[in-house]
Design an enzyme around this catalytic site. Structure first.
Site, PDB file in Angstrom:
ATOM      1  N   LYS A 128     -75.408 102.693  78.861  1.00 27.62           N
ATOM      2  CA  LYS A 128     -74.732 103.153  77.638  1.00 27.62           C
ATOM      3  C   LYS A 128     -73.328 103.597  77.991  1.00 27.62           C
ATOM      4  CE  LYS A 128     -75.704 103.799  73.233  1.00 27.62           C
ATOM      5  NZ  LYS A 128     -76.752 103.173  72.415  1.00 27.62           N
ATOM      6  N   ASP A 168     -72.394 100.923  68.870  1.00 23.61           N
ATOM      7  CA  ASP A 168     -73.212 102.091  68.522  1.00 23.61           C
ATOM      8  C   ASP A 168     -72.346 102.859  67.506  1.00 23.61           C
ATOM      9  OD1 ASP A 168     -75.825 103.583  69.602  1.00 23.61           O
ATOM     10  OD2 ASP A 168     -74.334 105.147  69.276  1.00 23.61           O
ATOM     11  N   ASN A 243     -74.087 101.261  60.001  1.00 21.37           N
ATOM     12  CA  ASN A 243     -74.730  99.965  60.236  1.00 21.37           C
ATOM     13  C   ASN A 243     -76.254 100.037  60.121  1.00 21.37           C
ATOM     14  OD1 ASN A 243     -76.045  98.219  62.701  1.00 21.37           O
ATOM     15  ND2 ASN A 243     -74.634  97.050  61.415  1.00 21.37           N
ATOM     16  N   SER A 380     -79.419  91.582  70.312  1.00 23.43           N
ATOM     17  CA  SER A 380     -78.339  91.463  71.307  1.00 23.43           C
ATOM     18  C   SER A 380     -78.782  90.562  72.462  1.00 23.43           C
ATOM     19  CB  SER A 380     -77.971  92.838  71.870  1.00 23.43           C
ATOM     20  OG  SER A 380     -77.062  93.508  71.028  1.00 23.43           O
TER      21      SER A 380
END
Ligand code: NDP
Ligand code: 2IT
Length: 448
Positions: A128, A168, A243, A380
């Site tokens: 991340k 994100d 989103n 993804s």
């Protein structure tokens, strides 16, 4: 040493070594406590020091991100990329741009990503990144210059077989486009699979935009069905209006639910006629505005200041899709008092440890984030597959694969929970199932 003693020993060490990193410690505690039966059943994981290794990121990168604002002033932010675990594939996980971002938050997200990515069944490790950059109020050119500066450092550490970032909070299609453009320029190579969430004209996958929200609702529908219910006719609350929230609302409505409310960090909208998702898309996706504008288009709806009040609205299903720790004990008790039947986590770690205890104590069906929001990263990974093949699947093909993956994560979590004596506890089931694949890979690969 038994499983409980082992877990407590590692937890104590993690607390000592990561003092003050509250979100990271919360995420580690939540996972480790559920793994106790694994070590009792198979002490080999203990002997190989799997836990001590899995809680330590393989690599932590922090860097300066200097950029110039529209007034010609020099600005500096901090960039992060935590490459947590590569046992089952290249590091994979999003980038968050939000003023609250710090090392603890990126580490908690990276840690969660290890198990989530494992659950998808696809070959992706956990990572991340992000920055404390605040995209709010920035011009498009400022966003571009920031992304270019961020990538000028990040590019050294990523690659389609190394580490594959995506979006994100605060990072969507626009930002991924700028990041990709800068990567391509510096690398002098068209490595489509180095980032996911790309635009459809340059290697993006259909359904990636919808994937997290749709996947969440596919998972919750599966959970409801296995308990004799379904989404049709359910009254639903969705926090956030980004989103994940938008496409969770869209899919919930497609399945016959009534979405009563959504929010942003300033406040929430209650629309007794059901939220009009197209209006939210126009406000948020097209105009990058505030959710309070909704009442201009739907005067019978109500806007309330303060985002936490959303949980006071009586509902059947609560879908937290904004951010971590948005449902605390008090909010969970309110949901229970109002008769909530199920909570499905779209955001990462949106429920505090105490809130999760409230769900279990009151027999609320609980879809934990690592399982229920895995649809985004799953698509993804499908984007990476399509990039490798230099091919594109249709919307229907990707959507079907997404649905199959979510159904599979649900059944794997149910079966694993039962196998370890925690029938019906998807948190235990998801954590153990996610852990086992990674732990086995680490065992075969030796002490590295
Ligand atoms: P977006 O940036 O698109 O939207 C975030 C939404 O949450 C906005 O409505 C935002 O309000 C609100 N929000 C953000 N931070 C806070 C805060 N501190 N307090 C209150 N509200 C807040 O992000 P996403 O929809 O992509 O992400 C939402 C959540 O889902 C995050 O937890 C993320 O980690 C998780 N997630 C995202 C995935 C993805 O594919 N995008 C995949 C899996 C999980 P405002 O506009 O006012 O800031
Ligand atoms: O939390 C998440 O799973 C994401 N933000 C998506 C990560 C990804 O690589 O698509």
């Amino acid at each position: 040493m038994n499983g409980k003693e082992y877990v407590n020993k590692v937890l104590d060490e993690v607390k000592k070594e990561n003092e003050g990193q509250h979100e990271f410690l919360q995420a580690v505690e939540e996972v480790l406590e559920t793994l106790i039966p694994v070590f009792d059943k198979n002490p080999k994981y203990m002997e190989e020091g799997i836990l001590e290794r899995i809680v330590e990121p393989e690599r932590q990168i922090m860097f300066r991100v200097p950029w110039i604002d529209d007034n010609g002033k020099v600005r500096v932010n901090r960039g992060y990329r935590i490459q947590f675990n590569s046992a089952i594939g290249p590091y994979k996980g999003g980038l968050r741009f939000h003023p609250t971002v710090n090392l603890s938050i990126i580490k908690f997200l990276g840690f969660e990503q290890i198990f989530k990515n494992s659950l998808t069944g696809l070959p992706i490790g956990g990572g991340k990144g992000g920055s404390n950059f605040d995209p709010k109020g920035k011009s498009d050119r400022e966003i571009m210059r920031f992304c270019q500066s961020f990538m000028s450092e990040l590019y050294k550490h990523i690659g389609e077989n190394i580490d594959v970032p995506a979006g994100d909070i605060g990072v969507g299609g626009r930002e991924i486009g700028y990041l990709f453009g800068q990567y391509k320029k510096i690398a002098s190579s068209y490595d489509a699979g180095v980032l996911t969430g790309k635009g459809l004209t340059f290697g993006g996958s259909l359904v990636r935009t919808e994937a997290t929200g749709y996947g969440l609702v596919y998972f919750v529908e599966e959970m409801l069905k296995s308990n004799g219910m379904d989404m049709d006719g359910m009254k639903v609350l969705v926090s956030g209006s980004g989103n994940v929230a938008i496409y969770a609302m869209e899919k919930a409505k497609q399945l016959g639910a009534k979405v009563l409310a959504c929010s942003d960090s300033n406040g929430f909208i209650y629309d007794k006629n059901g939220i009009d998702v197209q209006t939210v898309k126009n406000i948020k996706e097209v105009n990058r505005g505030r959710i309070s504008e909704y009442i201009k288009y739907h005067p019978s709806a109500e806007y309330h200041e303060g985002c936490n009040g959303i949980w006071n609205i009586p509902c059947d299903v609560a879908l937290p899709c904004a951010t971590q720790n948005e449902i605390d004990k008090e909010a969970a008790l309110t949901l229970v008092k109002n008769g909530v039947k199920a909570v499905g986590e779209g955001a990462n770690m949106p429920s505090t440890l105490e809130a999760v205890e409230v769900y279990f104590a009151n027999n609320v069906l609980f879809a934990p984030a690592k399982a229920s929001n895995a649809g985004g990263v799953a698509v993804s990974a499908l984007e990476m597959s399509q990039n490798s093949m230099r091919m594109n699947w249709t919307f229907e093909e990707v959507d079907k694969k997404l649905k199959d993956i979510m159904v599979n994560i649900h059944s794997k979590s149910v079966a694993t929970a039962e196998e370890y004596g925690f029938k019906g506890n998807l948190l235990v089931g998801a954590n153990i199932a996610g852990f086992l694949k990674v732990a086995d890979a680490m065992m075969y690969q030796g002490i590295v």
